[in-house]
Design a protein around this motif. Structure first.
Motif, PDB file in Angstrom:
ATOM      1  N   MET A 216     -70.033 -18.549  33.737  1.00 33.57           N
ATOM      2  CA  MET A 216     -71.158 -17.945  34.663  1.00 33.57           C
ATOM      3  C   MET A 216     -70.801 -18.513  36.250  1.00 33.57           C
ATOM      4  SD  MET A 216     -75.264 -18.163  34.240  1.00 33.57           S
ATOM      5  CE  MET A 216     -76.364 -18.497  35.583  1.00 33.57           C
ATOM      6  N   ALA A 217     -70.986 -17.668  37.137  1.00 30.32           N
ATOM      7  CA  ALA A 217     -70.550 -17.698  38.538  1.00 30.32           C
ATOM      8  C   ALA A 217     -71.571 -18.627  39.131  1.00 30.32           C
ATOM      9  CB  ALA A 217     -70.310 -16.506  39.107  1.00 30.32           C
ATOM     10  N   ALA A 218     -71.303 -19.535  40.119  1.00 30.68           N
ATOM     11  CA  ALA A 218     -72.305 -20.132  40.829  1.00 30.68           C
ATOM     12  C   ALA A 218     -73.094 -19.545  41.629  1.00 30.68           C
ATOM     13  CB  ALA A 218     -71.540 -21.415  41.623  1.00 30.68           C
ATOM     14  N   PRO A 219     -74.396 -19.713  42.054  1.00 28.35           N
ATOM     15  CA  PRO A 219     -75.258 -19.083  42.854  1.00 28.35           C
ATOM     16  C   PRO A 219     -74.545 -18.926  44.128  1.00 28.35           C
ATOM     17  CG  PRO A 219     -76.149 -21.388  42.307  1.00 28.35           C
ATOM     18  CD  PRO A 219     -74.791 -20.940  41.565  1.00 28.35           C
ATOM     19  N   ARG A 220     -74.909 -17.974  45.000  1.00 29.50           N
ATOM     20  CA  ARG A 220     -74.213 -17.556  46.071  1.00 29.50           C
ATOM     21  C   ARG A 220     -75.059 -18.193  47.298  1.00 29.50           C
ATOM     22  NH1 ARG A 220     -71.384 -12.131  47.314  1.00 29.50           N
ATOM     23  NH2 ARG A 220     -70.422 -11.782  45.522  1.00 29.50           N
ATOM     24  N   LYS A 221     -74.398 -19.130  48.076  1.00 27.47           N
ATOM     25  CA  LYS A 221     -75.230 -19.874  49.122  1.00 27.47           C
ATOM     26  C   LYS A 221     -75.569 -19.030  50.322  1.00 27.47           C
ATOM     27  CE  LYS A 221     -73.971 -23.940  52.232  1.00 27.47           C
ATOM     28  NZ  LYS A 221     -73.067 -24.990  52.516  1.00 27.47           N
ATOM     29  N   TYR A 222     -74.874 -17.873  50.762  1.00 28.96           N
ATOM     30  CA  TYR A 222     -75.155 -17.159  51.666  1.00 28.96           C
ATOM     31  C   TYR A 222     -75.782 -15.827  51.181  1.00 28.96           C
ATOM     32  CZ  TYR A 222     -72.394 -20.407  53.973  1.00 28.96           C
ATOM     33  OH  TYR A 222     -71.795 -21.644  54.762  1.00 28.96           O
ATOM     34  N   PRO A 223     -76.701 -15.277  51.964  1.00 27.04           N
ATOM     35  CA  PRO A 223     -77.211 -13.896  51.361  1.00 27.04           C
ATOM     36  C   PRO A 223     -76.191 -12.823  51.820  1.00 27.04           C
ATOM     37  CG  PRO A 223     -78.709 -15.076  53.002  1.00 27.04           C
ATOM     38  CD  PRO A 223     -77.425 -15.907  52.837  1.00 27.04           C
ATOM     39  N   ASP A 224     -76.133 -11.750  51.057  1.00 24.69           N
ATOM     40  CA  ASP A 224     -75.264 -10.776  51.062  1.00 24.69           C
ATOM     41  C   ASP A 224     -75.388  -9.948  52.682  1.00 24.69           C
ATOM     42  OD1 ASP A 224     -74.078 -10.893  48.407  1.00 24.69           O
ATOM     43  OD2 ASP A 224     -75.274  -9.502  47.754  1.00 24.69           O
ATOM     44  N   GLU A 225     -76.400  -9.884  53.061  1.00 26.22           N
ATOM     45  CA  GLU A 225     -76.884  -9.276  54.415  1.00 26.22           C
ATOM     46  C   GLU A 225     -75.786 -10.362  55.649  1.00 26.22           C
ATOM     47  OE1 GLU A 225     -79.429 -10.378  52.554  1.00 26.22           O
ATOM     48  OE2 GLU A 225     -79.807  -8.080  51.847  1.00 26.22           O
ATOM     49  N   LEU A 226     -76.023 -11.492  55.455  1.00 23.71           N
ATOM     50  CA  LEU A 226     -75.481 -12.512  56.450  1.00 23.71           C
ATOM     51  C   LEU A 226     -73.903 -12.305  56.170  1.00 23.71           C
ATOM     52  CD1 LEU A 226     -75.434 -14.697  58.323  1.00 23.71           C
ATOM     53  CD2 LEU A 226     -75.637 -16.398  56.529  1.00 23.71           C
ATOM     54  N   ARG A 227     -73.620 -12.025  54.924  1.00 22.77           N
ATOM     55  CA  ARG A 227     -71.955 -12.040  54.540  1.00 22.77           C
ATOM     56  C   ARG A 227     -71.465 -10.823  55.233  1.00 22.77           C
ATOM     57  NH1 ARG A 227     -69.071 -13.627  49.329  1.00 22.77           N
ATOM     58  NH2 ARG A 227     -67.339 -12.373  49.329  1.00 22.77           N
ATOM     59  N   GLU A 228     -72.223  -9.633  55.004  1.00 25.39           N
ATOM     60  CA  GLU A 228     -71.634  -8.297  55.714  1.00 25.39           C
ATOM     61  C   GLU A 228     -71.597  -8.734  57.048  1.00 25.39           C
ATOM     62  OE1 GLU A 228     -74.283  -5.739  53.690  1.00 25.39           O
ATOM     63  OE2 GLU A 228     -73.383  -6.171  51.724  1.00 25.39           O
ATOM     64  N   ARG A 229     -72.673  -9.044  57.791  1.00 21.78           N
ATOM     65  CA  ARG A 229     -73.153  -9.121  59.173  1.00 21.78           C
ATOM     66  C   ARG A 229     -71.511  -9.987  59.828  1.00 21.78           C
ATOM     67  NH1 ARG A 229     -76.981 -12.305  62.567  1.00 21.78           N
ATOM     68  NH2 ARG A 229     -76.457 -11.532  64.686  1.00 21.78           N
ATOM     69  N   ALA A 230     -71.587 -11.079  59.412  1.00 22.78           N
ATOM     70  CA  ALA A 230     -70.480 -12.004  59.750  1.00 22.78           C
ATOM     71  C   ALA A 230     -69.101 -11.387  59.468  1.00 22.78           C
ATOM     72  CB  ALA A 230     -70.500 -13.081  58.902  1.00 22.78           C
ATOM     73  N   ILE A 231     -68.842 -10.694  58.609  1.00 18.78           N
ATOM     74  CA  ILE A 231     -67.163  -9.892  58.344  1.00 18.78           C
ATOM     75  C   ILE A 231     -67.230  -8.964  59.322  1.00 18.78           C
ATOM     76  CG2 ILE A 231     -66.070  -8.247  56.661  1.00 18.78           C
ATOM     77  CD1 ILE A 231     -67.412 -10.160  54.258  1.00 18.78           C
ATOM     78  N   ARG A 232     -68.465  -7.959  59.384  1.00 20.46           N
ATOM     79  CA  ARG A 232     -68.534  -7.111  60.479  1.00 20.46           C
ATOM     80  C   ARG A 232     -68.061  -7.670  61.946  1.00 20.46           C
ATOM     81  NH1 ARG A 232     -72.995  -5.251  59.819  1.00 20.46           N
ATOM     82  NH2 ARG A 232     -73.998  -6.115  61.635  1.00 20.46           N
ATOM     83  N   LEU A 233     -68.732  -8.731  62.328  1.00 20.98           N
ATOM     84  CA  LEU A 233     -68.584  -9.187  63.769  1.00 20.98           C
ATOM     85  C   LEU A 233     -67.284  -9.914  63.672  1.00 20.98           C
ATOM     86  CD1 LEU A 233     -72.075 -11.188  64.067  1.00 20.98           C
ATOM     87  CD2 LEU A 233     -71.206  -9.135  65.399  1.00 20.98           C
ATOM     88  N   ALA A 234     -66.449 -10.503  62.570  1.00 16.82           N
ATOM     89  CA  ALA A 234     -65.310 -10.998  62.752  1.00 16.82           C
ATOM     90  C   ALA A 234     -64.386 -10.005  63.030  1.00 16.82           C
ATOM     91  CB  ALA A 234     -65.075 -11.903  61.340  1.00 16.82           C
ATOM     92  N   LEU A 235     -64.323  -8.816  61.945  1.00 14.25           N
ATOM     93  CA  LEU A 235     -63.364  -7.990  62.179  1.00 14.25           C
ATOM     94  C   LEU A 235     -63.340  -7.124  63.587  1.00 14.25           C
ATOM     95  CD1 LEU A 235     -63.862  -6.095  58.873  1.00 14.25           C
ATOM     96  CD2 LEU A 235     -61.716  -7.429  59.487  1.00 14.25           C
ATOM     97  N   GLU A 236     -64.567  -6.937  64.137  1.00 12.55           N
ATOM     98  CA  GLU A 236     -64.734  -6.468  65.557  1.00 12.55           C
ATOM     99  C   GLU A 236     -63.880  -7.360  66.542  1.00 12.55           C
ATOM    100  OE1 GLU A 236     -68.829  -5.590  66.155  1.00 12.55           O
ATOM    101  OE2 GLU A 236     -68.971  -3.903  64.748  1.00 12.55           O
ATOM    102  N   ALA A 237     -64.442  -8.542  66.340  1.00 12.52           N
ATOM    103  CA  ALA A 237     -63.733  -9.584  67.213  1.00 12.52           C
ATOM    104  C   ALA A 237     -62.201  -9.769  67.138  1.00 12.52           C
ATOM    105  CB  ALA A 237     -64.417 -11.039  67.109  1.00 12.52           C
ATOM    106  N   ARG A 238     -61.626  -9.690  65.967  1.00  8.85           N
ATOM    107  CA  ARG A 238     -60.357  -9.626  65.606  1.00  8.85           C
ATOM    108  C   ARG A 238     -59.517  -8.665  66.241  1.00  8.85           C
ATOM    109  NH1 ARG A 238     -59.142 -11.782  59.799  1.00  8.85           N
ATOM    110  NH2 ARG A 238     -57.066 -11.947  60.611  1.00  8.85           N
ATOM    111  N   ARG A 239     -60.185  -7.376  66.534  1.00  8.11           N
ATOM    112  CA  ARG A 239     -59.403  -6.345  66.927  1.00  8.11           C
ATOM    113  C   ARG A 239     -59.203  -6.478  68.334  1.00  8.11           C
ATOM    114  NH1 ARG A 239     -63.412  -3.329  63.796  1.00  8.11           N
ATOM    115  NH2 ARG A 239     -62.248  -2.821  61.571  1.00  8.11           N
ATOM    116  N   ASP A 240     -59.951  -7.119  69.118  1.00  6.62           N
ATOM    117  CA  ASP A 240     -59.979  -7.226  70.552  1.00  6.62           C
ATOM    118  C   ASP A 240     -59.072  -8.309  71.027  1.00  6.62           C
ATOM    119  OD1 ASP A 240     -60.322  -7.303  73.266  1.00  6.62           O
ATOM    120  OD2 ASP A 240     -62.455  -7.389  73.262  1.00  6.62           O
ATOM    121  N   PRO A 241     -58.176  -8.064  71.575  1.00  6.51           N
ATOM    122  CA  PRO A 241     -57.210  -9.211  72.062  1.00  6.51           C
ATOM    123  C   PRO A 241     -57.999 -10.494  72.588  1.00  6.51           C
ATOM    124  CG  PRO A 241     -56.157  -7.486  72.329  1.00  6.51           C
ATOM    125  CD  PRO A 241     -57.643  -6.867  72.137  1.00  6.51           C
TER     126      PRO A 241
END
Length: 93
Positions: A1-26
């Motif tokens: 059984m997998a460990a419970p997630r420490k971060y909510p899915d919404e936070l995870r998705e938002r963080a990924i989106r922000l990181a991808l956007e920030a990494r696109r801009d030099p």
């Protein structure tokens, strides 16, 4: 059984989106994961792992996608169960 997630899915998705956007801009690429992780209270290495997996899932980076990993785990479990059943049949015969 997998460990419970420490971060909510919404936070995870938002963080990924922000990181991808920030990494696109030099201009914001340098230190983006550390900066965004700090702002959202996420370890930068955790955020980096999320971003890498998101890139794999999107097909932008080579690797095993999340769906493939889940399917592989299911197949491995099925193989273990079948081997156990075959072992029981061969001992009984």
């Amino acid at each position: 059984m997998a460990a419970p997630r420490k971060y909510p899915d919404e936070l995870r998705e938002r963080a990924i989106r922000l990181a991808l956007e920030a990494r696109r801009d030099p201009t914001t690429r340098t230190g983006a994961l550390k900066r965004i992780g700090g702002q959202l209270g996420i370890n930068p290495e955790t955020l980096r792992n999320w971003v890498v997996q998101a890139e794999i899932d999107a097909g932008d980076r080579p690797g095993t996608s999340t769906d493939d990993a889940v399917r592989l785990a299911e197949l491995e479990k099925e193989v273990r169960e079948l081997r156990r059943a075959n072992e029981l049949f061969s001992v009984a015969a």
